[in-house]
Structure formats: C-alpha cells, structure tokens
Design a protein around this motif. Structure first.
Motif, PDB file in Angstrom:
ATOM      1  N   ASN A   1      53.927  44.404  47.341  1.00  0.00           N
ATOM      2  CA  ASN A   1      53.893  45.592  46.613  1.00  0.00           C
ATOM      3  C   ASN A   1      52.783  46.582  47.520  1.00  0.00           C
ATOM      4  O   ASN A   1      53.144  47.787  47.569  1.00  0.00           O
TER       5      ASN A   1
ATOM      6  N   GLY B   1      42.112  41.635  43.111  1.00  0.00           N
ATOM      7  CA  GLY B   1      41.535  42.782  43.185  1.00  0.00           C
ATOM      8  C   GLY B   1      41.766  43.719  42.125  1.00  0.00           C
ATOM      9  O   GLY B   1      40.590  44.361  41.363  1.00  0.00           O
TER      10      GLY B   1
ATOM     11  N   ALA C   1      54.869  37.753  44.024  1.00  0.00           N
ATOM     12  CA  ALA C   1      53.503  38.802  44.101  1.00  0.00           C
ATOM     13  C   ALA C   1      52.334  37.982  44.325  1.00  0.00           C
ATOM     14  O   ALA C   1      51.176  38.771  44.639  1.00  0.00           O
TER      15      ALA C   1
HETATM   16  N1  F0G Z   1      51.280  41.775  39.899  1.00  0.00           N
HETATM   17  C1  F0G Z   1      51.925  42.393  41.101  1.00  0.00           C
HETATM   18  C2  F0G Z   1      53.299  42.959  40.756  1.00  0.00           C
HETATM   19  C3  F0G Z   1      51.240  42.413  42.481  1.00  0.00           C
HETATM   20  O1  F0G Z   1      52.094  42.824  43.473  1.00  0.00           O
HETATM   21  C4  F0G Z   1      50.178  41.683  42.530  1.00  0.00           C
HETATM   22  C5  F0G Z   1      49.491  41.805  43.893  1.00  0.00           C
HETATM   23  C6  F0G Z   1      49.394  41.105  41.435  1.00  0.00           C
HETATM   24  C7  F0G Z   1      50.167  41.035  40.305  1.00  0.00           C
HETATM   25  C8  F0G Z   1      48.177  40.704  41.635  1.00  0.00           C
HETATM   26  O2  F0G Z   1      47.031  41.375  41.834  1.00  0.00           O
HETATM   27  O3  F0G Z   1      45.969  40.602  43.833  1.00  0.00           O
HETATM   28  O4  F0G Z   1      44.992  42.427  42.625  1.00  0.00           O
HETATM   29  O5  F0G Z   1      45.127  40.029  41.724  1.00  0.00           O
HETATM   30  N2  F0G Z   1      50.090  41.931  45.061  1.00  0.00           N
HETATM   31  C9  F0G Z   1      49.366  42.247  46.281  1.00  0.00           C
HETATM   32  C10 F0G Z   1      50.490  42.719  47.151  1.00  0.00           C
HETATM   33  C11 F0G Z   1      48.914  40.893  46.851  1.00  0.00           C
HETATM   34  O6  F0G Z   1      50.344  42.341  48.475  1.00  0.00           O
HETATM   35  O7  F0G Z   1      51.228  43.169  46.795  1.00  0.00           O
HETATM   36  P1  F0G Z   1      45.780  40.978  42.617  1.00  0.00           P
END
Ligand code: F0G
Length: 463
Positions: free
Chosen positions: A168, A272, A330
C-alpha cells in the motif's frame, strides 16, 4: 531552503519548518533539522515532530479549540485545493510548508464513517462504527501521510523518493510522486504482495524492484540507501508521514461532533499508523479539542505479532522480533520500526494489544463484506480483535467502538476469491460459521430453470 539534490552522496539535512522541530523519542534531543534517515544524530532512534509553540510554557500561543473547529468547518465550503484535502484542511495541527504551492494532493482523507449493525449484533457491541480509510484515492490510509511527506520532499527539491513496502505504501507513494513530478523508487518483497497493489505502483510509473527478501529486509536496505544517495524516504520512519496520518483521528472526532468513542481499534504492522492516531489523540486532548482520551488498541496477525510479544514477554522494554507469516500480507512485518512509539500511545491511552488467527481474520473480513462495505484482510483484524477484547471483558457491550479499516476490498482479490472458493483452510476441519459466509461463484447452464433452482436452494438454506 537548502537544495538537497547535489550529486555528492553525503547525508544532507532535510530542512525543518519554522513551526515544528524534531525530537528523538529515546534521548529527547531536539533539533531543527533531520538527516535523510530521520534518525537521531546522537542515539540513532526515531524522531517525532513537535510544535514548540504548544509547549507547556507557552500555552497562550497554542491554537484555541473553538477557533480551530470553526476554521475547519468553514473550509468545507472552500474550493481551494488545500481545503478540499481532508488532510490539509486540518493544517493548523500539521508542519507548515513555506508555500501552499508545494502541496501534492489527490483530495485524500474525507473518508466515510459507517455504522456496522450486523457486526454490532455479532460482537454484542451495538455502538460499532468503521472509519474506512480504504476510501482514499489509492485505496488505503497511506495517502493521508503521503500527501504531507511527499509535499515536503518536493519543497526540499528532491528528485527521487523511495519506500519499502508490503504494497500500500508503494501504491500511494508512486501516485503522489507522479502527481508531484518526482521519481519514485519502490522496494517490495518478491512474491509476498498482492498483484493489485503491485500493479498500482507500475501504473503510476514508479521504478519497482521486487527484492528476494521480506519487508523487513527491504526496509533495512532502504535505510542504507538514503544514507548513501540523495533519495528522500517515504516510509513511516519519516515523521512527516505520521503527521499526515494524524488527520484520520482529527476527522473522526469532527464526524463524532468532538465526542470521542470509548475505543478505537487499529491493525498493527510497522506500527506507524497506531502511533500517528495515538499522537493525534494526545495532542487533541492537550489542546482541549476532546474532553477525554479513547482507548487505542492495536491488533496483529498471530503470525506477525511482534508488538503483542514485546508487551507480553518484555513489558514493552525491548522489541521481540518475529519471522512474520500471514496471508494478511499488508501486516506481514516481523521487526516493526515504530514499536516504541506504539508502546507509548498504548500506555498513554490505556489500550490493549492482541493477536488473531488466520481463520478469525478471514471470517471477520467476510462479515464486514456482508455489510456491503468490504476491506482488505489486514483491516479485518480489527473486527476479529474486537471479538477477543469483548470476550476478555476489556470492551463492554455498552461501549462505543470505532474500527479503523485501513485498505479497500479491491486491494487483495486473491484472498477474497480463495476464501469464497474454499481454497483456504483446507487442512483444518470445516467450521460451520466460516462455511456459512462463503459465497462461491456458481457456474450454471444458461437457462432460467437453473437460475430459479439456485434461488430456491438459497431460500431454503439461508435464514
Ligand atoms: N493495514 C494496511 C492495509 C496496511 O497496508 C498496513 C501497512 C497496515 C494496516 C499496518 O499499518 O504499518 O502503520 O502499522 N502497510 C505498510 C505498507 C507496511 O508498506 O503498505 P502500520
């Protein structure tokens, strides 16, 4: 403003704005500039953005809550690009750009808050809402942070921006880089991200590298890269990203007429987002925008539960990394960068941290889908986690709860198809609840009879 794209590859400072400073989360060192790795020059830990004019000694200079609420409301009628953005509309709580011309926006934010009546019945918590960040321009919450950090990259005159990603972040970064005339470099784990997300990065024209490692390996390499080359990193280690992601919580409180819910539940990967939401809640509370703090809880997949183990086995004092494995790709992260920030906001708001199984994630995802909303697997951990927190008595039936849905249902169609076609959990004994949620596509002869028989069969088998 120092130019940051000369050809010697030394670490150059990134200019800070007058309105904010960087503070190390470990040693507390405050500085006006940060290096491209966004780490403390003294101890190497992460930086956070602080606003000295809101400091305790200077309370008179802090923005007044009533004034803020009224400015933000008025901007909803303005056609200016910064006001149409659901992030920059709240710019009094964001770092200031020297010129609004630097803003790269796709009208991010402005996401809906939905009621979840069926999930409310399933969990026994009727006051259940979902803040759907999957309704952002590239389909995930990343856009709210990306608009801020990418705009600062443009203001600092970087040519290249880069990120490591489970999908994402790369989709979002590629889009904002393209809109801002920047070049995007994407590092993703080979084979472990969904095609939809990968295809977005390609469509938006980023240079996309599939590395033979996991997300944690990609992030390690990115951190080395930005120390050697004039590349601006757009991972959530970059504190400007987290400032933008704070607006999820600000917009949510505005939608709730500044009456906070009892609980906010968010998925945890690199941690994050939970840190950003927590920071926003603490700042809004300090500024008098909300009368009390909701409890912020973080839910992880069992196979990627570094924060759960860090709190359980090390009382939040040191990170316990894990070898991450989950189909919620993710959040397939074993070594979360922002773990200390997340431990802090959980402690400050009194939230919980739990993990949920792959089957619980799949079931919760189908239940959210059956409300006509839909989300990607990582987002569904929130509903699965809520069920667990209700069983534990941490969430009471009369409590109000907001689930943060982080990504759009179209982000991972393979997961959805495998679930409904029964190609998931083949090795485990069939579960009646899971089975009742499956809606596999039905191949029929092209006859009215066949369709009517199918309708009849469904009428009989479903209440
Ligand atoms: N949900 C989704 C759909 C995500 O894409 C991510 C993180 C999270 C939850 C978790 O959020 O990392 O701030 O704790 N995706 C990142 C990426 C790591 O590279 O797209 P987080």
């Amino acid at each position: 403003m120092p130019a940051s794209t000369t050809s010697d590859h030394s670490v150059r400072p990134v200019a800070a704005q007058s309105a904010c400073s960087f503070r190390c989360i470990a040693c507390g060192h405050v500085s006006e500039i940060a290096g491209q790795d966004f780490r403390c020059a003294h101890c190497g830990d992460l930086l956070e953005i602080i606003y000295p004019q809101w400091s305790d000694s200077d309370e008179k200079l802090a923005p007044q809550p009533d004034r803020l609420r009224s400015i933000w409301k008025q901007r909803r009628h303005s056609p200016a690009p910064a006001d149409l953005s659901g992030v920059w509309r709240f710019r009094e709580l964001l770092p200031a750009l020297t010129s609004e011309q630097s803003i790269i926006t796709l009208r991010e934010g402005n996401t809906p808050l939905y009621e979840l009546p069926q999930c409310g019945r399933i969990t026994g918590v009727p006051h259940l809402l979902a803040k759907h960040q999957g309704m952002n321009p590239t389909g995930s919450f990343k856009d709210t942070g990306m608009t801020v950090a990418a705009s600062f990259a443009r203001q600092a005159e970087f040519r290249w921006v880069a990120c490591a990603s489970t999908g994402n972040t790369s989709a979002s970064m590629a889009a904002y880089a393209a809109r801002g005339g920047l070049r995007g470099l994407v590092l993703v784990p080979d084979g472990k991200i969904s095609w939809s997300k990968l295809s977005q990065a390609l469509d938006y024209g980023a240079v996309t590298c599939q590395l033979r490692t996991d997300f944690d390996g990609c992030l390690r390499l990115l951190q080395e890269l930005v120390r050697r080359a004039p590349v601006y990193q757009l991972n959530s280690i970059n504190p400007f990203r987290l400032e933008g992601q704070k607006t999820l919580a600000i917009e949510l409180m505005e939608q709730l007429d500044w009456q906070p819910p009892d609980h906010i539940i968010v998925p945890g990967g690199n941690l994050g987002n939970s840190s950003a939401i927590g920071k926003a809640l603490l700042e809004m509370h300090k500024l008098g925008l909300i009368p009390r703090l909701p409890k912020l809880s973080v839910i992880q997949a069992e196979g990627a539960n570094a924060l759960v183990r860090t709190l359980r086995e090390a009382s939040g004092q040191r990170l316990i990394s894990v070898q991450a494995e989950t189909r919620a790709t993710a959040i397939r992260i074993g070594n979360p960068a922002s773990w200390k920030k997340a431990v802090h906001v959980l402690a400050e708001t009194g939230g919980a941290c739990e993990d949920v199984s792959e089957a619980q994630i799949a079931q919760a995802k189908a239940e959210i889908g059956a409300e006509g909303i839909g989300c990607e697997p990582a987002s569904a951990v929130t509903l699965a986690g809520l069920k667990k927190l209700v069983r534990q008595g941490f969430v009471k039936p009369q409590d109000s709860v907001v689930l943060v849905l982080t990504g759009n249902v179209l982000k991972d169609p393979d997961f959805t198809m495998d679930f409904h076609r029964g190609e998931m959990f083949r090795e485990v004994p069939p579960d009646a609840q899971l089975e009742s949620l499956r809606r596999p596509p039905i191949v029929l002869d092209a006859s009215l009879d066949a369709i009517l028989r199918t309708l009849e069969r469904f009428e009989k088998s479903t209440p």
